[in-house]
Design an enzyme around this catalytic site. Structure first.
Site, PDB file in Angstrom:
ATOM      1  N   ASP A   1      -1.475  -7.509   0.134  1.00 29.86           N
ATOM      2  CA  ASP A   1      -0.707  -8.470   0.925  1.00 29.86           C
ATOM      3  C   ASP A   1      -0.525  -9.770   0.157  1.00 29.86           C
ATOM      4  O   ASP A   1      -1.330 -10.124  -0.692  1.00 29.86           O
ATOM      5  CB  ASP A   1      -1.460  -8.786   2.231  1.00 29.86           C
ATOM      6  CG  ASP A   1      -1.471  -7.586   3.170  1.00 29.86           C
ATOM      7  OD1 ASP A   1      -0.650  -6.671   2.952  1.00 29.86           O
ATOM      8  OD2 ASP A   1      -2.294  -7.584   4.098  1.00 29.86           O
TER       9      ASP A   1
ATOM     10  N   ASP B   1      -6.466 -13.158   1.086  1.00 32.90           N
ATOM     11  CA  ASP B   1      -7.296 -11.962   0.958  1.00 32.90           C
ATOM     12  C   ASP B   1      -6.707 -10.988  -0.057  1.00 32.90           C
ATOM     13  O   ASP B   1      -7.422 -10.401  -0.861  1.00 32.90           O
ATOM     14  CB  ASP B   1      -7.430 -11.244   2.305  1.00 32.90           C
ATOM     15  CG  ASP B   1      -8.424 -11.952   3.216  1.00 32.90           C
ATOM     16  OD1 ASP B   1      -9.156 -12.834   2.707  1.00 32.90           O
ATOM     17  OD2 ASP B   1      -8.457 -11.627   4.416  1.00 32.90           O
TER      18      ASP B   1
END
Ligand code: TTJ
Length: 683
Positions: A511, A515
Site C-alpha cells: 500500500d 505501513d
C-alpha cells in the site's frame, strides 16, 4: 611551510615532475571521466567533495576550525574555511601567482597546496584544478594577512590575473563554482547527498565544525532554507555511539585509540551491541571503503587473535576447545577503522578497497596492543565482550549441528509450497512473476485480478513482518518469511542457488502508506542481505499502484503522484470544456460521490475551477476492485514497475542509512545533529 623549506623542496624536486606540474587543464575537459569517475550525479557530487577536501586538509593540518558549505541559486556551491588561505605569492617556475597555478594546472596540489599534510583527497585526489576545469564559472577569494585577493575563471581559464581587491579580517579561503552543463548530464545538487557526506567528514575529522546551508529557492530544492551544523569532539568515537544509538550495547566504554605507525595514521573506535550484525566501517584518507581492504584485514586478524588470547587466559575457552573464528569475534560489533596514508592504492570492482599492504601490518600490530591493553584496563567491558563472543561461537556450532540434523532428515527436500501461495501455471521462470502483497484483503484482490498463467500471488501478513530490521535473523524464523523463501524456490544463505529461482520478476506490491513503506523497506533489506544476487540480476521490482482515481461523469483517469494528479485534472478539464461545447454534457450534479475530504482536496489543490471532479485517494490496494488493480498495477501491457537497483536495496539497509545520513530516522538523533545554532553537538 617556511620559505626556506619551500625553496629546498623545489630544488630537490626539480626535473621531470615540474614539467608535469605545468600541464594545463585540456585533458580534464576532454576526458572528465578519467578524473572524476563519471559525468553523472556521482561525478557532479564528487566536485563538492573535492573542494571540501581541501578545506578538510587545512583543518587536519591544524589551521582551519570552521568550514562552510552553501548551496546557492543557479547551481552554484560555495565552500569556505578559516585556514591560512591558499598562497598568493608569485611562483618561481610559472611566474604566476601560486593561487593561479593551483587552480589552473593539473597535479599541482601536491607541490603547492598540500605536500606533507595532504591526506584527505577525494576519490582520485585530483584537486581543485579539475573542479575548475569542469566548472562554467569559478571564483576564489583568499584573505591573507589583511589583504583580500581574488581571481575568477571560466571553464578553467582565468578571466584576469589574481588581484588584490581590498582589505579583510581573518585569514581564509572561499571557493565558489558552478558545474558546467556542457560536461554534466545533470547539474542540480542533491542537498541530502551533500549533507550526508559532510556529516561523515565531520565525524572523521574530530574537532572541525562544518556548517551546511541550502540557500536555493524552495521550489528547486527539498532542503531549501535548511541549515545544519556538525561538530564532533570525539570524532569516530562519537560516530560509533551514533551508529549504536538505537540498539542495546553490552558495555559502556567505547574503545578508542589512535597512533602514527610507519607513516600510517591509524584511528580505531569500537563497541559491541547485543545483536548479531557486524558493522565495520573502513576509511582510507577519509574515503569510505565498502569493499574493505588491507586496513580491515589487519583489524580483523588482530581482533580475533586478541580475543582468543584473552578468552584462553581467563578460562572462557577450555584447553580442549577450539579457537573463536573471525565471525564469532565480530558478532554484534560496531567498529570504525580509519587510516590515513601518503599514497593510497584503491582496488576492487568499485575502486573502494584499500590495497596498501603497509596499512595491514600497521593496523594489525597497533590495534592488537591497544585492544589487549583496553581489555586489561576495563575488566567489566572485557568480561561482557568475552561472554558475547563465546556465546556467538556456541550459537554458531549449535546452529551448524541443528542444520546438519535437519539436512540428514531430509526436511528441506520435501518442502511443499505454502498454502497461501496462489501459484501460476507456467513452470518457466523467465515468464513467471510473483507478487508479494501485504495482507489477506489485498491478496484477495490480487488473486482475482491476476493472469493465472504467469502471475503468482503471495500474501504476507504485515504485522508479522513488522519487526525491527536489526532483528532480521529472527525474522528468518518467521512463518511468513519461510513461505517466501520456499515460494521463491532458491533457498537462502549458503544454500542459495539463483538457478533454482522460480520467478524472474519478484514484485513487491504494498500500500502507498506508512505501513506499506515499512514492509517494503523490510523486504528490500531482506533481499539486500540474503538474496543479493536476485537484486543484482535485476529480478526484484516494486509495483506502482495509483494514488488517485480522478473521474468526472463516466470519464476517469489514474494518477500515480500528486504532481500527476494536478496534470490530469488540468488535462481533463480542458478536454471537458471542448466536449461540453460539442456535446452539451450536463453539469456534474449527476455525480454525488464527492465527500467532504475529496472536496477540500480539490479546493486546496487547484481551486474552484475543478469543482465537480471526483478525486478518490486509494488508501490501500484492498480498496481497488480486481479489474482496477489489474489495469492500473498488474497488467504487463499497461503497468509501471520500478526495478530495484542494488543501491536502492542497500539504502533500505540500516548501515547505508548511517552512512548517507538519516534524516528520516529516529527523532532523537535528528535533533542532536540538526541545529540552527552552532553548539557542541557531540553525542
Ligand atoms: C598551503 O600552504 C601554505 C598555507 O596554505 C595552504 C593551503 O593551501 N591552505 C588552504 C587551501 N586552505 N584552504 C584551502 C582551500 C580551501 C578551499 C575551500 C578550496 C581550496 C581549493 C583550497
Amino acid at each position: 611551510m617556511a620559505k626556506n623549506d619551500k625553496e629546498k623542496e623545489q630544488k630537490s624536486d626539480y626535473g621531470a615532475k615540474d614539467i608535469f606540474v605545468l600541464e594545463g587543464l585540456e585533458p580534464v575537459r576532454k576526458r572528465p571521466g578519467m578524473y572524476i569517475g563519471s559525468t553523472g550525479p556521482d561525478g557532479l557530487h564528487h566536485l563538492v567533495a573535492e573542494i571540501v577536501d581541501n578545506a578538510i586538509d587545512e583543518a587536519m593540518a591544524g589551521y582551519a576550525k570552521n568550514i562552510e558549505v552553501t548551496l546557492l541559486p543557479k547551481n552554484r556551491v560555495r565552500v569556505s574555511d578559516d585556514g591560512r588561505g591558499i598562497p598568493v605569492d608569485i611562483h618561481k617556475q610559472t611566474r604566476k601567482s601560486a593561487l593561479e597555478t593551483i587552480m589552473t594546472t593539473l597535479h599541482a596540489g601536491g607541490k603547492f597546496g598540500g605536500g606533507a599534510y595532504k591526506v584527505s583527497g577525494g576519490l582520485h585526489g585530483v584537486g581543485a584544478s579539475v573542479v575548475n576545469a569542469l566548472s562554467s564559472y569559478m571564483r576564489v577569494e583568499v584573505c591573507k594577512d589583511g589583504s583580500l585577493y581574488a581571481q575568477e575563471y571560466e571553464r578553467g581559464k582565468p578571466k584576469a590575473n589574481v588581484k588584490k581587491i581590498g582589505k579583510c579580517g581573518a585569514n581564509g579561503t572561499v571557493v565558489t563554482f558552478e558545474p558546467d552543463a556542457q560536461i554534466f548530464s545533470e547539474i542540480e545538487f542533491n542537498g541530502e547527498r551533500v549533507l550526508g557526506r559532510l556529516r561523515q567528514q565531520a565525524y572523521l575529522t574530530r574537532g572541525v565544525r562544518i556548517l551546511f546551508a541550502d540557500q536555493r529557492a524552495a521550489k528547486d530544492a527539498s532542503m531549501a532554507g535548511e541549515r545544519y551544523a556538525f561538530y564532533f569532539e570525539g570524532g569516530i568515537k562519537s560516530y560509533v555511539k551514533h551508529l549504536n544509538r538505537d540498539i542495546t550495547t553490552i558495555h559502556d566504554t567505547v574503545f578508542y585509540a589512535e597512533r602514527m605507525v610507519n607513516e600510517v595514521q591509524i584511528e580505531i573506535a569500537l563497541q559491541y551491541a547485543d545483536d548479531l550484525q557486524a558493522r565495520e566501517l573502513g576509511f582510507a584518507n577519509n574515503i569510505h571503503t565498502p569493499e574493505g581492504g588491507m586496513h580491515i584485514t589487519g583489524f580483523r586478524t588482530a581482533l580475533t587473535r586478541v580475543l582468543n588470547d584473552y578468552a584462553r587466559k581467563n578460562s572462557y575457552l577450555k584447553q580442549d576447545e577450539e579457537n573463536l573464528i573471525g565471525e564469532d569475534a565480530r558478532e554484534g560489533l560496531t567498529a570504525i577503522v580509519s587510516v590515513k596514508l601518503k599514497e593510497t592504492q584503491f582496488e576492487g570492482q568499485t575502486k573502494s578497497k584499500l590495497g596498501n599492504p603497509e596499512a595491514r601490518t600497521a593496523v594489525e600490530s597497533f590495534f592488537a596492543d591497544a585492544f589487549a591493553m583496553y581489555l586489561e584496563e576495563n575488566p567489566a567491558d572485557a568480561r561482557a565482550i568475552a561472554g558475547k563472543v563465546i556465546l556467538a561461537s556456541k550459537a554458531r556450532k549449535a546452529a551448524k549441528a541443528a542444520k546438519e540434523t535437519i539436512l540428514r532428515k531430509g526436511a528441506l527436500d520435501g518442502m511443499t509450497l505454502p498454502g497461501k501461495l496462489a501459484d501460476c501455471q507456467s513452470k518457466s521462470a523467465e515468464e513467471s512473476e510473483i507478487f508479494i502483497v501485504e495482507g489477506d484483503s489485498a491478496g484477495g484482490s490480487a488473486k482475482g485480478a491476476r493472469d493465472r498463467r504467469t502471475q503468482a500471488i503471495l500474501p504476507l501478513r504485515g504485522k508479522i513482518l513488522n519487526v525491527e530490521r536489526a532483528r532480521l535473523d529472527k525474522m528468518l524464523t518467521s512463518k511468513e518469511i519461510k513461505s517466501l523463501v520456499i515460494a521463491l524456490g532458491a533457498a537462502i544463505a549458503e544454500e542459495f542457488n539463483i538457478e533454482k529461482i522460480r520467478y524472474h520478476k519478484i514484485i513487491i506490491m504494498t500500500d502507498a502508506d506508512v505501513d506499506g513503506a515499512h514492509i517494503r523497506t523490510l523486504l528490500l533489506t531482506l533481499f539486500y542481505r540474503y538474496y543479493r544476487p536476485v537484486v543484482e540480476a535485476g529480478f526484484l521490482y516494486i509495483a506502482q499502484p495509483p494514488l488517485y482515481k480522478i473521474s468526472r461523469g463516466r470519464e476517469f483517469r489514474y494518477a500515480y503522484s500528486d504532481a500527476q494528479k494536478e496534470l490530469v485534472l488540468k488535462e481533463m478539464q480542458s478536454k471537458f470544456k471542448v466536449q461540453s461545447s460539442k456535446f452539451k454534457v450536463k453539469e456534474e450534479d449527476e455525480n454525488p460521490l464527492i465527500d467532504e475530504e475529496q472536496l477540500s482536496e480539490v479546493e486546496s489543490g487547484i481551486g474552484e475551477q475543478f469543482k465537480g471532479f471526483n478525486i478518490q485517494r486509494y488508501k490501500g490496494l484492498g480498496e481497488m476492485n480486481p479489474d482496477q488493480l489489474w489495469e492500473t498495477t498488474m497488467d504487463p501491457a499497461q503497468r509501471l514497475l520500478l526495478r530495484v537497483s542494488i543501491r536502492d536495496a542497500a539504502e533500505a539497509d540500516h548501515i547505508f542509512d548511517i552512512l548517507m545520513g538519516d534524516e528520516v530516522a529516529p527523532r532523537k538523533s535528528f535533533i542532536q545533529t540538526h541545529a540552527k545554532a552552532v553548539k557542541n553537538l557531540d553525542i
